[in-house]
Design a protein around this motif. Structure first.
Motif, mmCIF file in Angstrom:
data_model
loop_
_atom_site.group_PDB
_atom_site.id
_atom_site.type_symbol
_atom_site.label_atom_id
_atom_site.label_comp_id
_atom_site.label_asym_id
_atom_site.label_seq_id
_atom_site.Cartn_x
_atom_site.Cartn_y
_atom_site.Cartn_z
ATOM 1 N N HIS A 109 0.828 -1.207 0.000
ATOM 2 C CA HIS A 109 0.000 0.000 0.000
ATOM 3 C C HIS A 109 0.866 1.264 0.000
ATOM 4 O O HIS A 109 0.646 2.192 -0.798
ATOM 5 C CB HIS A 109 -0.920 0.003 1.211
ATOM 6 C CG HIS A 109 -1.513 1.350 1.520
ATOM 7 N ND1 HIS A 109 -2.405 1.980 0.682
ATOM 8 C CD2 HIS A 109 -1.309 2.191 2.561
ATOM 9 C CE1 HIS A 109 -2.736 3.156 1.201
ATOM 10 N NE2 HIS A 109 -2.080 3.300 2.333
ATOM 11 N N LYS A 110 1.840 1.317 0.876
ATOM 12 C CA LYS A 110 2.706 2.501 0.951
ATOM 13 C C LYS A 110 3.505 2.668 -0.338
ATOM 14 O O LYS A 110 3.711 3.792 -0.822
ATOM 15 C CB LYS A 110 3.623 2.400 2.168
ATOM 16 C CG LYS A 110 2.871 2.452 3.503
ATOM 17 C CD LYS A 110 3.808 2.318 4.686
ATOM 18 C CE LYS A 110 3.031 2.094 5.982
ATOM 19 N NZ LYS A 110 2.125 3.207 6.301
ATOM 20 N N ARG A 158 4.748 5.367 -5.567
ATOM 21 C CA ARG A 158 4.889 5.278 -7.021
ATOM 22 C C ARG A 158 4.069 6.357 -7.745
ATOM 23 O O ARG A 158 4.445 6.782 -8.837
ATOM 24 C CB ARG A 158 4.428 3.903 -7.506
ATOM 25 C CG ARG A 158 5.315 2.737 -7.096
ATOM 26 C CD ARG A 158 4.753 1.464 -7.702
ATOM 27 N NE ARG A 158 5.323 0.233 -7.194
ATOM 28 C CZ ARG A 158 6.445 -0.334 -7.648
ATOM 29 N NH1 ARG A 158 7.134 0.260 -8.590
ATOM 30 N NH2 ARG A 158 6.870 -1.476 -7.143
ATOM 31 N N ASP A 159 2.968 6.770 -7.164
ATOM 32 C CA ASP A 159 2.061 7.722 -7.799
ATOM 33 C C ASP A 159 2.779 9.056 -8.023
ATOM 34 O O ASP A 159 3.241 9.694 -7.074
ATOM 35 C CB ASP A 159 0.835 7.919 -6.914
ATOM 36 C CG ASP A 159 -0.274 8.716 -7.590
ATOM 37 O OD1 ASP A 159 0.020 9.488 -8.526
ATOM 38 O OD2 ASP A 159 -1.433 8.565 -7.170
ATOM 39 N N GLN A 160 2.859 9.492 -9.262
ATOM 40 C CA GLN A 160 3.594 10.718 -9.580
ATOM 41 C C GLN A 160 2.949 11.972 -8.996
ATOM 42 O O GLN A 160 3.589 13.030 -8.933
ATOM 43 C CB GLN A 160 3.740 10.869 -11.087
ATOM 44 C CG GLN A 160 2.440 11.067 -11.839
ATOM 45 C CD GLN A 160 2.667 11.248 -13.337
ATOM 46 O OE1 GLN A 160 3.803 11.338 -13.797
ATOM 47 N NE2 GLN A 160 1.591 11.279 -14.099
ATOM 48 N N THR A 161 1.695 11.880 -8.563
ATOM 49 C CA THR A 161 1.033 13.053 -7.977
ATOM 50 C C THR A 161 1.280 13.178 -6.478
ATOM 51 O O THR A 161 0.868 14.182 -5.876
ATOM 52 C CB THR A 161 -0.487 12.996 -8.221
ATOM 53 O OG1 THR A 161 -1.052 11.883 -7.512
ATOM 54 C CG2 THR A 161 -0.799 12.856 -9.704
ATOM 55 N N THR A 162 1.940 12.208 -5.860
ATOM 56 C CA THR A 162 2.206 12.266 -4.424
ATOM 57 C C THR A 162 3.212 13.376 -4.137
ATOM 58 O O THR A 162 4.317 13.367 -4.683
ATOM 59 C CB THR A 162 2.746 10.916 -3.912
ATOM 60 O OG1 THR A 162 1.751 9.910 -4.126
ATOM 61 C CG2 THR A 162 3.075 10.983 -2.431
ATOM 62 N N THR A 220 4.417 14.103 1.648
ATOM 63 C CA THR A 220 3.804 12.785 1.830
ATOM 64 C C THR A 220 4.802 11.689 1.487
ATOM 65 O O THR A 220 4.879 10.659 2.160
ATOM 66 C CB THR A 220 2.553 12.646 0.944
ATOM 67 O OG1 THR A 220 1.650 13.702 1.248
ATOM 68 C CG2 THR A 220 1.865 11.311 1.173
ATOM 69 N N LEU A 255 9.518 4.418 -9.387
ATOM 70 C CA LEU A 255 8.844 5.585 -8.813
ATOM 71 C C LEU A 255 9.552 6.882 -9.204
ATOM 72 O O LEU A 255 9.314 7.929 -8.617
ATOM 73 C CB LEU A 255 8.728 5.462 -7.284
ATOM 74 C CG LEU A 255 9.986 5.106 -6.460
ATOM 75 C CD1 LEU A 255 10.930 6.283 -6.318
ATOM 76 C CD2 LEU A 255 9.575 4.595 -5.093
ATOM 77 N N ARG A 260 12.178 13.236 -5.596
ATOM 78 C CA ARG A 260 10.833 13.153 -5.038
ATOM 79 C C ARG A 260 10.830 13.338 -3.530
ATOM 80 O O ARG A 260 9.846 13.818 -2.949
ATOM 81 C CB ARG A 260 10.191 11.837 -5.439
ATOM 82 C CG ARG A 260 10.045 11.696 -6.960
ATOM 83 C CD ARG A 260 9.017 10.677 -7.344
ATOM 84 N NE ARG A 260 7.708 11.053 -6.832
ATOM 85 C CZ ARG A 260 6.667 10.213 -6.802
ATOM 86 N NH1 ARG A 260 6.817 8.968 -7.225
ATOM 87 N NH2 ARG A 260 5.511 10.612 -6.323
ATOM 88 N N THR A 269 2.524 1.791 -3.278
ATOM 89 C CA THR A 269 1.597 2.274 -4.298
ATOM 90 C C THR A 269 1.491 3.793 -4.265
ATOM 91 O O THR A 269 1.523 4.464 -5.298
ATOM 92 C CB THR A 269 0.207 1.649 -4.094
ATOM 93 O OG1 THR A 269 0.312 0.223 -4.183
ATOM 94 C CG2 THR A 269 -0.776 2.138 -5.150
ATOM 95 N N VAL A 270 1.418 4.368 -3.064
ATOM 96 C CA VAL A 270 1.338 5.822 -2.932
ATOM 97 C C VAL A 270 2.664 6.454 -3.346
ATOM 98 O O VAL A 270 2.687 7.500 -4.005
ATOM 99 C CB VAL A 270 0.956 6.222 -1.502
ATOM 100 C CG1 VAL A 270 0.838 7.743 -1.377
ATOM 101 C CG2 VAL A 270 -0.367 5.570 -1.096
#
Length: 211
Positions: free
Chosen positions: A13-14, A19-23, A27, A199, A205, A16-17
């Motif tokens: 789960h962590k 990897r998300d380019q909008t994170t 965060t 990611l 990031r 997945t967040v």
């Protein structure tokens, strides 16, 4: 070489967040710290301990204490710094060293530009922190650096790994006491040496900067 790929829904789960380019960076940093604490639990499974006798409010009993010399945590600058707090939360008695490495964007070869480590690491268990095991060059150079200083047991904690880098490190460290702990083993490297799906650049990031 021992390889442990974490298999836990909270880790997935962590990731997945992450990897998300909008994170956003804030965060990303917070989740990296949480994720590394979970990975550190696996990485320290074989930390050296010795038996101690203590007195509880009820009776005398025996337990375990971390042995001397204390473990040494070595984040690879700069991205490894984002993993440090998550590791020391689990092992607060450990010592911390630093190893600055940079990878040439054309040749992908790593080089050391700074280090702050004990001169002698005989008998030390060392834990290297590097978010991405991509080509394996930087991580291997760090592992070799620690063994040259006398370390006899090195564990690398990485958020993501690629099969190419993992195979290279395994071949180059044959016969040595090396463990790799990964949050996930991804598909491959692309032509630029980035992990796919990956990611992105972990350092950028984490800190919101480029370069």
């Amino acid at each position: 070489m021992r390889v442990h790929v974490a298999d836990h829904p909270l880790i997935t789960h962590k990731l997945t967040v992450l990897r998300d380019q909008t994170t956003p960076s804030a965060t990303f940093r917070a989740l990296t710290e949480e994720l590394v604490t979970l990975l550190a639990y696996e990485a320290t499974r074989h930390v050296r301990t010795h038996e101690v006798t203590i007195q509880t409010p009820v009776a005398q009993t025996t337990g375990l204490a971390i042995s001397e010399p204390r473990p040494l945590i070595v984040p690879i600058l700069r991205a490894g710094l984002g993993m440090l707090e998550g590791m020391v939360k689990l092992v607060p008695s450990a010592e911390v060293g630093f190893l600055g490495m940079v990878r040439d964007h054309d040749t992908l070869e790593p080089s050391v530009y700074a280090e702050r480590l004990p001169d002698h690491l005989e008998g030390r268990q060392c834990f290297v922190l590097d978010p991405m095991l991509a080509t394996g060059g930087s991580l291997l150079a760090a592992i070799e650096f620690l063994f040259e200083r006398g370390a006899d047991d090195v564990t690398a904690v990485c958020i993501l790994g690629a099969p190419e880098g993992l195979a290279m490190v395994e071949k180059a460290t044959a016969g040595r006491d090396v463990t790799i702990v990964l949050g996930a083993l991804d598909e491959k490297l692309n032509e630029k040496g980035y992990i796919v799906p990956g990611l992105g650049d972990a350092g950028d990031r984490l800190y919101g900067t480029v370069g």
